[in-house]
Design a protein around this motif. Structure first.
Motif, PDB file in Angstrom:
ATOM      1  N   VAL A 153      43.022  37.061  48.341  1.00 17.65           N
ATOM      2  CA  VAL A 153      42.857  36.598  46.958  1.00 17.65           C
ATOM      3  C   VAL A 153      43.757  35.395  46.722  1.00 17.65           C
ATOM      4  CG1 VAL A 153      43.150  37.229  44.519  1.00 17.65           C
ATOM      5  CG2 VAL A 153      42.296  38.927  46.157  1.00 17.65           C
ATOM      6  N   ASP A 203      50.931  44.223  34.373  1.00 19.76           N
ATOM      7  CA  ASP A 203      50.814  42.780  34.170  1.00 19.76           C
ATOM      8  C   ASP A 203      49.532  42.320  34.858  1.00 19.76           C
ATOM      9  OD1 ASP A 203      50.865  40.061  34.347  1.00 19.76           O
ATOM     10  OD2 ASP A 203      52.757  39.937  35.445  1.00 19.76           O
ATOM     11  N   PRO A 242      47.677  49.628  39.885  1.00 17.88           N
ATOM     12  CA  PRO A 242      47.960  49.253  41.276  1.00 17.88           C
ATOM     13  C   PRO A 242      48.720  50.335  42.036  1.00 17.88           C
ATOM     14  CG  PRO A 242      48.563  47.472  39.776  1.00 17.88           C
ATOM     15  CD  PRO A 242      48.246  48.666  38.924  1.00 17.88           C
ATOM     16  N   SER A 262      55.918  37.202  40.179  1.00 19.05           N
ATOM     17  CA  SER A 262      56.161  38.051  39.017  1.00 19.05           C
ATOM     18  C   SER A 262      56.389  39.513  39.394  1.00 19.05           C
ATOM     19  CB  SER A 262      54.992  37.949  38.045  1.00 19.05           C
ATOM     20  OG  SER A 262      53.831  38.460  38.652  1.00 19.05           O
ATOM     21  N   ASP A 308      48.371  39.600  35.706  1.00 17.38           N
ATOM     22  CA  ASP A 308      48.469  38.475  36.641  1.00 17.38           C
ATOM     23  C   ASP A 308      49.329  38.769  37.860  1.00 17.38           C
ATOM     24  OD1 ASP A 308      46.802  36.702  35.276  1.00 17.38           O
ATOM     25  OD2 ASP A 308      48.378  36.419  33.786  1.00 17.38           O
ATOM     26  N   ALA A 309      49.950  39.936  37.889  1.00 16.80           N
ATOM     27  CA  ALA A 309      50.739  40.288  39.073  1.00 16.80           C
ATOM     28  C   ALA A 309      49.784  40.470  40.260  1.00 16.80           C
ATOM     29  CB  ALA A 309      51.524  41.568  38.819  1.00 16.80           C
ATOM     30  N   PHE A 310      50.237  40.099  41.434  1.00 19.63           N
ATOM     31  CA  PHE A 310      49.341  40.138  42.586  1.00 19.63           C
ATOM     32  C   PHE A 310      48.771  41.527  42.865  1.00 19.63           C
ATOM     33  CE2 PHE A 310      48.307  40.332  47.098  1.00 19.63           C
ATOM     34  CZ  PHE A 310      47.332  39.350  47.134  1.00 19.63           C
ATOM     35  N   PRO A 311      49.588  42.588  42.837  1.00 16.17           N
ATOM     36  CA  PRO A 311      49.016  43.916  43.126  1.00 16.17           C
ATOM     37  C   PRO A 311      47.934  44.316  42.127  1.00 16.17           C
ATOM     38  CG  PRO A 311      51.427  43.973  43.167  1.00 16.17           C
ATOM     39  CD  PRO A 311      51.041  42.639  42.624  1.00 16.17           C
ATOM     40  N   THR A 312      48.068  43.860  40.893  1.00 18.13           N
ATOM     41  CA  THR A 312      47.052  44.160  39.876  1.00 18.13           C
ATOM     42  C   THR A 312      45.759  43.425  40.188  1.00 18.13           C
ATOM     43  OG1 THR A 312      48.861  44.303  38.300  1.00 18.13           O
ATOM     44  CG2 THR A 312      46.641  44.264  37.389  1.00 18.13           C
ATOM     45  N   LEU A 313      45.876  42.149  40.519  1.00 19.67           N
ATOM     46  CA  LEU A 313      44.686  41.381  40.905  1.00 19.67           C
ATOM     47  C   LEU A 313      44.016  42.034  42.114  1.00 19.67           C
ATOM     48  CD1 LEU A 313      45.950  37.645  40.936  1.00 19.67           C
ATOM     49  CD2 LEU A 313      44.522  38.759  39.201  1.00 19.67           C
ATOM     50  N   TYR A 314      44.819  42.310  43.122  1.00 22.39           N
ATOM     51  CA  TYR A 314      44.269  42.735  44.414  1.00 22.39           C
ATOM     52  C   TYR A 314      43.576  44.098  44.303  1.00 22.39           C
ATOM     53  CZ  TYR A 314      43.917  42.772  49.494  1.00 22.39           C
ATOM     54  OH  TYR A 314      43.437  42.781  50.776  1.00 22.39           O
ATOM     55  N   SER A 315      44.282  45.056  43.707  1.00 21.12           N
ATOM     56  CA  SER A 315      43.684  46.394  43.606  1.00 21.12           C
ATOM     57  C   SER A 315      42.519  46.384  42.625  1.00 21.12           C
ATOM     58  CB  SER A 315      44.731  47.430  43.203  1.00 21.12           C
ATOM     59  OG  SER A 315      45.312  47.102  41.953  1.00 21.12           O
ATOM     60  N   SER A 329      49.540  45.836  48.861  1.00 15.17           N
ATOM     61  CA  SER A 329      48.502  44.818  48.660  1.00 15.17           C
ATOM     62  C   SER A 329      48.868  43.542  49.407  1.00 15.17           C
ATOM     63  CB  SER A 329      48.282  44.553  47.173  1.00 15.17           C
ATOM     64  OG  SER A 329      49.479  44.092  46.559  1.00 15.17           O
ATOM     65  N   TYR A 368      46.128  53.028  42.868  1.00 14.78           N
ATOM     66  CA  TYR A 368      45.128  52.571  43.843  1.00 14.78           C
ATOM     67  C   TYR A 368      45.727  52.458  45.243  1.00 14.78           C
ATOM     68  CZ  TYR A 368      40.841  50.256  45.330  1.00 14.78           C
ATOM     69  OH  TYR A 368      39.657  49.955  45.962  1.00 14.78           O
ATOM     70  N   SER A 382      53.918  36.187  45.192  1.00 19.02           N
ATOM     71  CA  SER A 382      53.652  36.832  43.913  1.00 19.02           C
ATOM     72  C   SER A 382      54.950  36.941  43.133  1.00 19.02           C
ATOM     73  CB  SER A 382      53.072  38.211  44.196  1.00 19.02           C
ATOM     74  OG  SER A 382      52.828  38.883  42.993  1.00 19.02           O
TER      75      SER A 382
END
Lengths: 147, 147, 147
Positions: free
Chosen positions: B89, B7, C12, A5, B9-16, A16, C15, A3
Motif C-alpha cells: 500500500v 487513526d 488493526p 504516526s 491514516d495510520a499504516f496498520p489501519t490502512l493495511y488491515s 502489517s 485483524y 508510517s
C-alpha cells in the motif's frame, strides 16, 4: 512505507509492516530486480535454501542468485510468483529484531497455460529494522517435498 | 468494518482495512452478488481486464460482467475463488486515495473434484475512501500467462 | 503474541491478531501437534466439517481428529498446509467475541513431487478472547467441491 504516526513497536504496526515488506521484496524477486532484492537484506545476511550446499552470504551472492533465476525463467518463458502467507511474528530480546515465520508458495505460470503450484515451503526469518525499514538478516527456507 | 477508535491514516489501519475490504469485495464476486460488487467501486470506476478490448466503466458494466460470469460458472458447475495476497500500500498526494498493489489468484473447483489454479494475476488499484469505506476508482489486472 | 501496547479493540489489532492466531493454529494442525491444536479452541468448542455426520465437540475430539489425520499423512508421506486468507472480521454484540470469515486452502505435497491444491474451502469462525488470546468457540467449514 514508513508510517510515522504509528507506534513502531505495536503489534499491528509490526505485522502489517512485515506483510507489506514481504510483498515488495517478493515483487523484486519475481521481477528479476536483483539489485533491489539484495538491498532488502542486511549486508551480512545469510540465506539457507534447500538444494544449496551452503547458505548464500551477503548482497552480491543474493543478487547473483536472482539474476541467474531470472535468466532461466526468461528462457523457459515462465513467470514465478512467490506468495508468503500464514505469517506469525515474535518479538526477540533485541528490540530492533523480530522473528517472522510464514508459509511460502511458488506459483509458476508458463506462457499461454494455467498456473501450477511449483513449491510449498516454510520460511523462517530474522528481520531487523534500520532507518524505519525492515531488512532480512537471516532466512531459512525448507521445502515440503524434500524429506 | 468501520473502526472509529483507530487513526484512519495510520499504516496498520490502512493495511488491515484494505485486506478486509478485498475479502468482502471478492466474496461478492465469487458469490455472484453483482449489485453489491458494483457498489464497491466508485460510480465512475474503470476496470481494465486482460482479454477485454477496453476497460469496463461504471457500476452497470461491472455488475453485468459479474452476472455473466456467475451464469457461466453455474452452467459449468464450477466455483471460483479470487485470492488477493502480497499486498503493498502506498499513500498518494490525495490524502483520500491510496495505491494498492497485490498478487491475485483464481482458484477453480469443479463439483466433486480437486481445485486447480486457474489464473495468476497482478492487480493494481487506486482506492478512495468515502464515508469511512474503501471504493475502487481504478483497477488494472494483468495475467501472468499472457505475453 | 500478546500486544500490551495496542488498544485490543482497535480494528488493526483485531485483524492482525487474528491473522497471527490462524498462522499459529494451522501450524499446529500441519505439524500434527494435536494437544496444542486443541488448546486453540474453547473447552466447549464445536467444529462442523464437511463429510462428518455431526460436529466435533470439545478439545478431546478435536485432538483425536488431528492425531488420526497426522497418522494418515505420515503413512502416505504427504505434507498438508492449511492456508487461511481473504479474512474479514466483524464485531459482535458480545465485546469479547468476533465473527471471522475466510477462504481456506489445503495444499498437499507428496514427497519428491510438486504440490497440488487439495481443497478450497470457506471457514466461518466465532472467536473469543480469553486472557489476551484468541480461541475458536465455533467453526463451520464448507468445501467448494461438494454440492
Amino acid at each position: 512505507m514508513p508510517s510515522p504516526s504509528a507506534d513502531p513497536d505495536a503489534f499491528p504496526t509490526l505485522y502489517s509492516g512485515i506483510q507489506d515488506f514481504y510483498a515488495r521484496q517478493m515483487r523484486c524477486l519475481d521481477n528479476g530486480a536483483a539489485e533491489e532484492w539484495s538491498l532488502t537484506f542486511t549486508e551480512d545476511a545469510r540465506m539457507a535454501l534447500p538444494g544449496l550446499p551452503q547458505p548464500l552470504r551477503g548482497r552480491d551472492a543474493l543478487a547473483s542468485a536472482v539474476r541467474r533465476a531470472a535468466r532461466d525463467l526468461a528462457e523457459r518463458g515462465e513467470v514465478h510468483r512467490h506468495w508468503h502467507g500464514m505469517l506469525s511474528v515474535d518479538r526477540l530480546p533485541d528490540p530492533a529484531a523480530v522473528r517472522a515465520s510464514c508459509y511460502a508458495l511458488v506459483i509458476a505460470t508458463p506462457r499461454n497455460s494455467e498456473p501450477r503450484l511449483h513449491r510449498s515451503c516454510v520460511c523462517e526469518d530474522t528481520l531487523v529494522r534500520a532507518d524505519g525499514r525492515w531488512l532480512v538478516r537471516e532466512r531459512a527456507v525448507t521445502r515440503d517435498d524434500l524429506p
